[in-house]
Design a protein around this motif. Sequence first.
Motif, short mmCIF file in Angstrom:
data_model
loop_
_atom_site.label_atom_id
_atom_site.label_comp_id
_atom_site.label_asym_id
_atom_site.label_seq_id
_atom_site.Cartn_x
_atom_site.Cartn_y
_atom_site.Cartn_z
N UNK A 109 0.84 -1.18 0.00
CA UNK A 109 0.00 0.00 0.00
C UNK A 109 0.88 1.25 0.00
N UNK A 110 0.28 2.39 -0.22
CA UNK A 110 1.01 3.66 -0.24
C UNK A 110 1.21 4.14 1.20
N UNK A 111 2.44 4.03 1.69
CA UNK A 111 2.72 4.38 3.08
C UNK A 111 2.46 5.85 3.37
N UNK A 112 2.64 6.72 2.39
CA UNK A 112 2.46 8.14 2.62
C UNK A 112 1.00 8.51 2.84
N UNK A 113 0.08 7.72 2.29
CA UNK A 113 -1.33 8.02 2.43
C UNK A 113 -1.93 7.50 3.73
N UNK A 114 -1.30 6.51 4.36
CA UNK A 114 -1.90 5.89 5.53
C UNK A 114 -2.12 6.87 6.68
N UNK A 115 -1.12 7.68 7.07
CA UNK A 115 -1.38 8.63 8.16
C UNK A 115 -2.48 9.64 7.80
N UNK A 116 -2.51 10.07 6.55
CA UNK A 116 -3.52 11.04 6.11
C UNK A 116 -4.92 10.46 6.20
N UNK A 117 -5.05 9.14 6.04
CA UNK A 117 -6.36 8.49 6.01
C UNK A 117 -6.77 7.89 7.35
N UNK A 118 -6.02 8.21 8.42
CA UNK A 118 -6.49 7.85 9.75
C UNK A 118 -5.81 6.68 10.43
N UNK A 119 -4.75 6.11 9.85
CA UNK A 119 -4.05 5.00 10.50
C UNK A 119 -3.36 5.51 11.77
N UNK A 120 -3.44 4.72 12.86
CA UNK A 120 -2.85 5.12 14.14
C UNK A 120 -2.18 3.94 14.82
N UNK A 121 -1.18 4.26 15.65
CA UNK A 121 -0.58 3.28 16.54
C UNK A 121 -1.38 3.28 17.82
N UNK A 122 -1.70 2.08 18.35
CA UNK A 122 -2.55 1.96 19.53
C UNK A 122 -1.77 1.53 20.76
N UNK A 123 -0.95 0.47 20.64
CA UNK A 123 -0.27 -0.07 21.82
C UNK A 123 0.78 -1.08 21.39
N UNK A 124 1.67 -1.39 22.33
CA UNK A 124 2.57 -2.54 22.19
C UNK A 124 1.88 -3.74 22.82
N UNK A 125 2.14 -4.94 22.28
CA UNK A 125 1.47 -6.14 22.76
C UNK A 125 2.34 -7.35 22.45
N UNK A 126 1.86 -8.53 22.78
CA UNK A 126 2.48 -9.79 22.40
C UNK A 126 1.41 -10.75 21.94
N UNK A 127 1.73 -11.53 20.90
CA UNK A 127 0.84 -12.59 20.41
C UNK A 127 1.64 -13.87 20.33
#
Length: 218
Positions: A137-155
Amino acid sequence: MFWYAAAGSKNSGPRAVTADEASRLAIARFRNYRKQARAVTISVPGAAGELVITGSADYRAKAGYGVLKGNGRNDSGNGLIRWTATRIELRPLPVVPDAPPEKPPSDGWFARPLNPSAGALDRALAILLGLGSDRPDNAQLLPQNGAEWVAADQVNGHPVDVFTGPDSRDRPGSAGKVRYWLDADGLMYRVQAAIPGETNPVVISFDAHEIIAVPSAR
């Protein structure tokens, strides 16, 4: 169960993704395509009880194969399931194994079109197949379209970061409706997606069991 950083913690979000995080999010679907096959477990909510599919997805063939088990009234549909972007096939079984056979039965299948707007099962299968792409995907567009970091976790012992997905072109206003658990290389370990009409989300977990080859679509 899901874990989120406590409010006020220095590791808590949400916040805007960094350039590096946007790059990881941008290659996540491409990484599924490059791997081709991923072992998957899909939990599908429903008023008649939860459905759980254990199987594999082939992101180049755009197809999946697994066993379907239900809780409550949904256990009447237990059996094998295979699907593409346009078709679902179900094969009832009196006793459902933990994993699908490498060679599926040749008869006894019931087929119907896959319709993502028809119900939670179809929507979940469509979401799963949409998690692969033959290009980043276009990495430059992701922040503009609402992508956010939520938390650190483990799976399953793997350190990951949790991200909310951006708006999609076909579903404006969908930012935050999908969450991705990605490692430092952008590999997906879990995806959670809210779907219309259901209180609980669809949850897709990757690599919790051995991969079973997805049979060729008929």
